[in-house]
Design an enzyme around this catalytic site. Structure first.
Site, short mmCIF file in Angstrom:
data_model
loop_
_atom_site.label_atom_id
_atom_site.label_comp_id
_atom_site.label_asym_id
_atom_site.label_seq_id
_atom_site.Cartn_x
_atom_site.Cartn_y
_atom_site.Cartn_z
N SER A 223 8.00 -5.52 -27.53
CA SER A 223 8.26 -5.52 -28.96
C SER A 223 7.63 -4.27 -29.57
O SER A 223 6.62 -3.78 -29.04
CB SER A 223 7.62 -6.78 -29.55
OG SER A 223 7.39 -6.59 -30.92
N TYR B 7 0.38 -11.86 -30.05
CA TYR B 7 1.73 -11.46 -29.67
C TYR B 7 1.77 -10.00 -29.22
O TYR B 7 2.34 -9.65 -28.19
CB TYR B 7 2.63 -11.68 -30.89
CG TYR B 7 4.09 -11.34 -30.71
CD1 TYR B 7 4.95 -12.20 -30.04
CD2 TYR B 7 4.61 -10.17 -31.23
CE1 TYR B 7 6.30 -11.90 -29.91
CE2 TYR B 7 5.95 -9.85 -31.11
CZ TYR B 7 6.80 -10.72 -30.44
OH TYR B 7 8.13 -10.41 -30.33
N LYS C 278 2.68 -8.67 -25.57
CA LYS C 278 3.87 -7.82 -25.42
C LYS C 278 3.52 -6.48 -24.79
O LYS C 278 4.31 -5.89 -24.07
CB LYS C 278 4.53 -7.60 -26.79
CG LYS C 278 5.30 -8.83 -27.30
CD LYS C 278 6.41 -9.24 -26.34
CE LYS C 278 7.47 -10.09 -26.98
NZ LYS C 278 8.41 -10.66 -25.99
N SER D 163 16.94 -12.60 -36.19
CA SER D 163 17.07 -13.87 -35.46
C SER D 163 16.20 -14.88 -36.18
O SER D 163 15.52 -14.54 -37.15
CB SER D 163 16.59 -13.71 -34.02
OG SER D 163 15.18 -13.61 -33.99
N LEU E 63 -1.08 34.19 25.31
CA LEU E 63 -1.50 33.24 26.35
C LEU E 63 -0.37 32.28 26.72
O LEU E 63 -0.30 31.76 27.83
CB LEU E 63 -2.71 32.45 25.82
CG LEU E 63 -3.28 31.35 26.67
CD1 LEU E 63 -3.86 31.92 27.97
CD2 LEU E 63 -4.37 30.59 25.91
N PHE F 165 -7.86 18.39 22.58
CA PHE F 165 -7.13 19.10 23.63
C PHE F 165 -8.05 19.19 24.85
O PHE F 165 -9.07 19.88 24.81
CB PHE F 165 -6.74 20.50 23.14
CG PHE F 165 -5.99 20.45 21.83
CD1 PHE F 165 -4.72 19.88 21.77
CD2 PHE F 165 -6.54 20.93 20.66
CE1 PHE F 165 -4.03 19.80 20.56
CE2 PHE F 165 -5.87 20.85 19.44
CZ PHE F 165 -4.61 20.29 19.40
#
Ligand code: NAI
Length: 726
Positions: free
Chosen positions: A150, A163, A167, A197, A504, A553
């Site tokens: 909102s 709220y 939100k 609404s 090498l 190695f």
């Protein structure tokens, strides 16, 4: 109708859809072919009571020939809500978290109950339903989630502490879900709507009823729910037909020199607040990466992680620039023995830049800093080591840690620093860390080279090298798996083209001076072969699974000999040892590869939002232009790999085979592409606009086409300018 966005075959669940905004979403998605679950417990807008509001919406959908079922559980019972979708329709593709209530009170009067109820419905409810839906979406590799925040949540509002904070929490929830879901094509975005609404009618002035209808919000939500929308982790404000993306903006800011005081903060306040050169971060790490070099400088630190111990010079060398292309990655892959036969194409993804999953072997990460950085470090004077003979320098061990899958091409900068210099009496052990970054500063990998300089000991330094990454012994049992690779007699001749030109490895006379019967294979070549073995054995050749590689190695291998990698899997670590089968000599010892538990974004996949790409808008535009006619003319599916900074940043499909045609992000669903086109973001846009001739781009190597090249000729039908003939 051309480009009509449909939801056929998709199942959508909308919470709080018994009225208001949710009802509009349900009606629209159902009208476009989705099967809809209408969830609503039918309460009043403060969270009390119950009514069969969802029934009326289901009836309305059915009346117009749609498919819908009702669910009356509270969103706090997410499992039950989602179960209705699975029980009725067997899947869930779209989730719209919309249910909500209001319990406004001035902050001082806000009760625990007002706080808790609002949190339970909005934030916890969104969490509960999403958590229940997520596994289904992840399993099917598809999902679209829309959360509802909102403007109050984004900006705050009088009387809405409960709220607005819930939100805002939903934005955080959405941000995280979007990150966790991205690799499964489960995308999550948030809307902050405004509409007339029952929830807002007492707050808004009367004219809003006409100007901001709930039905105005539904098209945006439907688009975010469609598979053609590739936005993810974004927030959109929307009202009355207006929609706009919202993002966080961050000032360049100021880094204060240590030790700093409150007054230093005051004196730098203007800079801290200066928004004239903003950044728009979408992840916390973006900020960390950006500020890290300045923080180190301010703290008087030369480098990340390891301390500079006695003897190390501590100073970071000037970065060494490496420009590399996919040819270098392919040359490296050939150097470590990749190859294809008519019946075995498993290595093609490392050898062919047009392969839809073209990948760089993780061990290639040792290459960029190998020559430039090591040369600089070793020849630039090493701490208090007075005299040493570089001809006596042996590469003892190698560690590399990958922060992300290696890009397929680009410009990188590697910075090296001696982190340990140990006096081993018979020689000096020099440990060099090298960080490799992109031009924008993104850390790609950290290498650690350990070099033993024979005869350079006795200079009075410490014996230990605390920053040296240790080798690890293999478990005391028979190997869990073994793989062999017979190297070519010319293996070293190929490998050296990746940059280690030491005679090498190629010149018999030079090798004889070093006491070798013949030129020896590079240790790092065996290292790459071992990496390939583990990638295949334990990672299904998913390069994003490799996080770190370490080995010593031990003894040389001759080109033409067979390298056997013995592997032991212990959790997310694979121990390994390599030997030359012909002699039984162990050539790599104490090795291990650490794995990421799940595959990360492949170099070629979309890891985050793609809206920074120019091509995204172009693809969306193309999506709205195709029609049955185009499909009839072309009749083929194309996959596009869009590259940025040398790596694939987005994949798109233009389906011009299956009517009515489609343009969507990601590789083709369910069918292989007729051909795959790989092109940079900029070049793609230039091609479509007609600024770059596609044929020229193809012949210049800027546009790569794999698969049925002839099909690409038909693409000109798609380009509005029609100048982009292939
Ligand atoms: P509304 O009150 O018409 O719709 C909300 C629906 O959620 C109601 O049908 C209600 O029964 C249902 N619901 C409430 N608690 C529930 C629960 N625990 N489980 C299942 N369903 C439940 O309000 P509106 O305006 O349609 O709001 C929809 C969403 O949009 C809400 O999340 C709201 O906070 C948000 N929103 C609306 C704005 C507006 O201007 N209308 C402004 C900003 C956000």
């Amino acid at each position: 109708m051309a480009g009509l966005l449909r939801f056929d075959g998709k199942v959508a669940l909308i919470t709080g859809a018994g009225g208001g905004l949710g009802r509009e979403y349900a009606l629209l998605l159902a009208a476009r072919g989705a099967k809809v679950v209408v969830n609503d417990l039918g309460g009043d807008m403060h969270g009390g009571g119950k009514s069969p509001a969802a029934d009326a919406v289901v009836e309305a959908i059915k009346k117009t020939g749609g498919t819908a079922v009702a669910n009356y559980n509270s969103v706090e019972e997410g499992d039950k809500v989602v179960k209705t979708a699975i029980d009725n329709f067997g899947r869930l593709d779209i989730l719209i978290n919309n249910a909500g209530i209001l319990r406004d009170r001035s902050f001082a009067k806000m009760s625990d109950q007002d706080w808790d109820l609002v949190y339970r419905v909005h934030l916890k409810g969104s969490f509960q339903v999403t958590r229940a839906a997520f596994p289904h979406m992840r399993r099917q590799g598809y999902g679209r989630i829309v959360m509802t925040s909102s403007p109050s949540g984004l900006y705050g509002n009088f009387g809405q502490a409960n709220y607005s904070s819930a939100k805002n929490g939903i934005v955080g929830l959405s941000n995280t879900v979007s990150k966790e879901g991205a690799k499964y094509d489960v995308l999550c975005n948030t809307i902050a709507p405004q509409a007339w609404s029952r929830m807002t009618k007492d707050i808004y002035p009367p004219e809003i009823e006409e100007l901001m209808k709930v039905s105005d919000v539904a098209p945006l939500v439907a688009f975010l729910s469609h598979d053609s929308c590739s936005d993810n982790g974004c927030v959109f404000e929307t009202a009355g037909g207006w929609s706009a993306k919202v993002r966080l903006q961050q000032a360049e800011g100021a880094v204060l020199q240590r030790p700093f005081t409150v007054e230093d903060v005051r004196d730098n306040w203007a800079k801290i607040c200066d928004m004239s050169n903003p950044h728009y971060p979408t992840a916390a790490t973006e900020t960390t990466m950006r500020i890290m070099p300045d923080l180190k400088k301010a703290a008087g630190m030369a480098d990340e992680g390891s301390e500079d111990t006695n003897g190390g010079t501590g100073k970071t060398m000037e970065p060494v620039k490496t420009v590399f292309t996919n040819r270098d990655a392919i040359m490296y892959a050939l150097g470590v023995g990749c190859g294809v036969t008519r019946t075995d194409l498993s290595d093609l993804k490392y050898l062919y830049e047009g392969h839809p999953d073209f990948s760089v072997l993780p061990s290639f990460a040792v290459i960029p800093p190998m020559n430039g950085v090591m040369g600089k470090v070793l020849s630039g004077g090493i701490g208090n080591l007075k005299e040493y003979n570089l001809a006596q320098a042996l590469h003892g061990e190698q560690y590399v840690e990958l922060k992300r899958p290696f890009p397929t091409e680009g410009t990188l900068y590697s910075e090296g620093r001696v982190v340990d210099l140990a006096d081993k009496k018979s020689g000096a052990l020099v440990v060099v860390n090298a960080e490799t970054r992109t031009e924008s500063g993104e850390l790609i990998c950290i290498n650690q080279f350990s070099i033993f300089i024979v005869g350079a000991g006795g200079f009075g330094g410490k014996r230990e090298a605390p920053n040296l990454k240790p080798t690890l012994p293999a478990p005391n049992r028979a190997p869990d798996a073994s793989r062999q690779h017979k190297t070519l007699p010319s293996q070293a001749a190929i490998y050296r083209l990746s940059g280690d030109l030491n005679p090498l490895h190629i010149d018999p006379e030079f090798a004889a001076l070093g006491g070798f019967k013949e030129p020896i294979l590079h240790g790092l070549c065996s290292y790459g072969i071992a990496t390939r073995h583990i990638l295949r054995e334990y990672c299904g050749d998913d390069v994003s699974r490799v996080r770190a590689i370490k080995a010593r190695f031990s003894k040389p291998v001759l080109p033409g000999q067979t390298i056997q990698t013995d592997m032991w899997k212990e959790g997310s670590r694979v121990h390994f040892q390599c030997k030359a089968v012909e002699t039984g000599n162990v050539c790599l010892s104490g090795g291990y590869i650490d794995l990421n538990n799940s595959s990360g974004p492949a170099a070629g996949s979309v890891g985050g939002p793609t809206d920074s790409l120019r091509s995204t808008a172009v693809f969306k535009m193309l999506g709205s232009q195709i029609n049955a006619d185009t499909v009839k003319k072309v009749g083929a599916i194309f996959q596009w790999n869009i590259t940025k900074d040398g790596k694939v940043a987005a994949k798109w499909t233009t389906d011009l085979k299956n009517a009515p045609g489609a343009v969507y992000p990601g590789p083709p669903k369910g069918e292989s592409p007729g051909c795959t086109l790989t092109v940079s973001d900029n070049d793609f846009e230039a091609m479509i606009s007609g600024a770059l001739n596609a044929q020229k781009a193809f012949f210049d190597g800027r546009l790569k086409i794999a698969g049925n090249v002839m099909l690409s000729q038909k693409l000109s039908a798609l380009f509005p300018s029609n100048q982009a003939k292939l």
